[in-house]
Design a protein around this motif. Structure first.
Motif, mmCIF file in Angstrom:
data_model
loop_
_atom_site.group_PDB
_atom_site.id
_atom_site.type_symbol
_atom_site.label_atom_id
_atom_site.label_comp_id
_atom_site.label_asym_id
_atom_site.label_seq_id
_atom_site.Cartn_x
_atom_site.Cartn_y
_atom_site.Cartn_z
ATOM 1 N N GLU A 52 0.830 -1.203 0.000
ATOM 2 C CA GLU A 52 0.000 0.000 0.000
ATOM 3 C C GLU A 52 0.862 1.249 0.000
ATOM 4 O OE1 GLU A 52 -2.338 -0.269 3.541
ATOM 5 O OE2 GLU A 52 -3.826 -1.560 2.597
ATOM 6 N N ASP A 53 0.285 2.342 -0.461
ATOM 7 C CA ASP A 53 0.940 3.642 -0.407
ATOM 8 C C ASP A 53 0.962 4.131 1.039
ATOM 9 O OD1 ASP A 53 2.022 6.108 -1.526
ATOM 10 O OD2 ASP A 53 0.104 6.974 -0.942
ATOM 11 N N ASN A 54 2.066 4.771 1.446
ATOM 12 C CA ASN A 54 2.197 5.268 2.817
ATOM 13 C C ASN A 54 2.756 6.698 2.815
ATOM 14 O OD1 ASN A 54 2.126 5.145 5.614
ATOM 15 N ND2 ASN A 54 4.200 4.336 5.759
ATOM 16 N N GLY A 55 2.217 7.557 1.969
ATOM 17 C CA GLY A 55 2.641 8.946 1.963
ATOM 18 C C GLY A 55 3.523 9.342 0.794
ATOM 19 N N SER A 56 3.383 8.705 -0.359
ATOM 20 C CA SER A 56 4.162 9.089 -1.537
ATOM 21 C C SER A 56 3.756 10.493 -1.980
ATOM 22 C CB SER A 56 3.917 8.101 -2.675
ATOM 23 O OG SER A 56 4.304 6.811 -2.292
ATOM 24 N N ARG A 57 4.705 11.220 -2.595
ATOM 25 C CA ARG A 57 4.404 12.585 -3.020
ATOM 26 C C ARG A 57 5.300 13.037 -4.166
ATOM 27 N NH1 ARG A 57 6.536 14.749 2.625
ATOM 28 N NH2 ARG A 57 5.465 12.863 3.122
ATOM 29 N N LEU A 58 4.831 14.030 -4.896
ATOM 30 C CA LEU A 58 5.585 14.734 -5.926
ATOM 31 C C LEU A 58 5.551 16.208 -5.571
ATOM 32 C CD1 LEU A 58 4.128 13.111 -9.161
ATOM 33 C CD2 LEU A 58 6.330 12.636 -8.121
ATOM 34 N N GLY A 59 6.632 16.928 -5.876
ATOM 35 C CA GLY A 59 6.640 18.338 -5.517
ATOM 36 C C GLY A 59 7.544 19.175 -6.400
ATOM 37 N N PHE A 60 7.366 20.497 -6.280
ATOM 38 C CA PHE A 60 8.174 21.481 -6.988
ATOM 39 C C PHE A 60 8.655 22.526 -5.996
ATOM 40 C CE2 PHE A 60 5.234 19.798 -10.095
ATOM 41 C CZ PHE A 60 6.048 19.549 -11.183
ATOM 42 N N ARG A 75 6.840 26.447 -2.702
ATOM 43 C CA ARG A 75 6.859 24.987 -2.750
ATOM 44 C C ARG A 75 5.428 24.493 -2.910
ATOM 45 N NH1 ARG A 75 9.676 21.315 1.756
ATOM 46 N NH2 ARG A 75 11.463 22.116 0.668
ATOM 47 N N VAL A 76 5.276 23.471 -3.759
ATOM 48 C CA VAL A 76 3.981 22.829 -3.981
ATOM 49 C C VAL A 76 4.205 21.331 -3.927
ATOM 50 C CG1 VAL A 76 2.584 22.237 -6.004
ATOM 51 C CG2 VAL A 76 2.659 24.543 -5.244
ATOM 52 N N GLU A 77 3.351 20.614 -3.183
ATOM 53 C CA GLU A 77 3.448 19.159 -3.097
ATOM 54 C C GLU A 77 2.093 18.528 -3.431
ATOM 55 O OE1 GLU A 77 6.898 18.091 0.133
ATOM 56 O OE2 GLU A 77 4.839 17.605 0.596
ATOM 57 N N PHE A 78 2.159 17.394 -4.097
ATOM 58 C CA PHE A 78 0.971 16.630 -4.443
ATOM 59 C C PHE A 78 1.121 15.231 -3.894
ATOM 60 C CE2 PHE A 78 1.721 19.704 -7.815
ATOM 61 C CZ PHE A 78 0.522 20.381 -7.851
ATOM 62 N N ARG A 79 0.109 14.750 -3.210
ATOM 63 C CA ARG A 79 0.078 13.368 -2.730
ATOM 64 C C ARG A 79 -0.902 12.585 -3.578
ATOM 65 N NH1 ARG A 79 1.052 13.071 3.651
ATOM 66 N NH2 ARG A 79 2.760 14.554 3.678
ATOM 67 N N PHE A 80 -0.629 11.313 -3.734
ATOM 68 C CA PHE A 80 -1.457 10.483 -4.588
ATOM 69 C C PHE A 80 -1.533 9.076 -4.036
ATOM 70 C CE2 PHE A 80 2.881 10.523 -6.038
ATOM 71 C CZ PHE A 80 3.171 9.191 -6.225
ATOM 72 N N ASP A 81 -2.476 8.312 -4.535
ATOM 73 C CA ASP A 81 -2.644 6.902 -4.151
ATOM 74 C C ASP A 81 -2.141 6.017 -5.255
ATOM 75 O OD1 ASP A 81 -3.799 7.433 -1.702
ATOM 76 O OD2 ASP A 81 -5.802 7.520 -2.537
#
Length: 81
Positions: A52-60, A75-81
């Motif tokens: 399972e996902d446990n806090g993965s993220r992408l950011g700039f 800063r911008v962060e996006f979390r996803f499943d």
């Protein structure tokens, strides 16, 4: 079984602890970095294993040198499943 599960969880957490970043743009005092982090967990329910996902993220991360004494940043962060 629990020792195997614990060993797998430790290995996954160590493998996912590092975040990688790349510079997308760096000119004229403006710098844009893109980074990400993949964090997974192993779930065992009644002998059925599931990742399972446990806090993965992408950011700039964005910085802009306005003058010698002043820098703007964001800063911008996006979390996803």
């Amino acid at each position: 079984m629990n020792k195997t599960l614990l060993a797998s969880a430790v290995a996954l957490s160590l493998a996912s602890a590092s975040a990688q970043a790349i510079t997308l743009y760096d000119q004229g005092g403006t710098k844009v970095d893109h980074y990400g982090r993949l964090q997974l967990q192993l779930k065992n329910a009644d002998g059925d294993n599931e990742i399972e996902d446990n806090g993965s993220r992408l950011g700039f991360r964005i910085t802009h040198q306005i003058d010698d004494n002043l820098t703007a940043f964001g800063r911008v962060e996006f979390r996803f499943d």
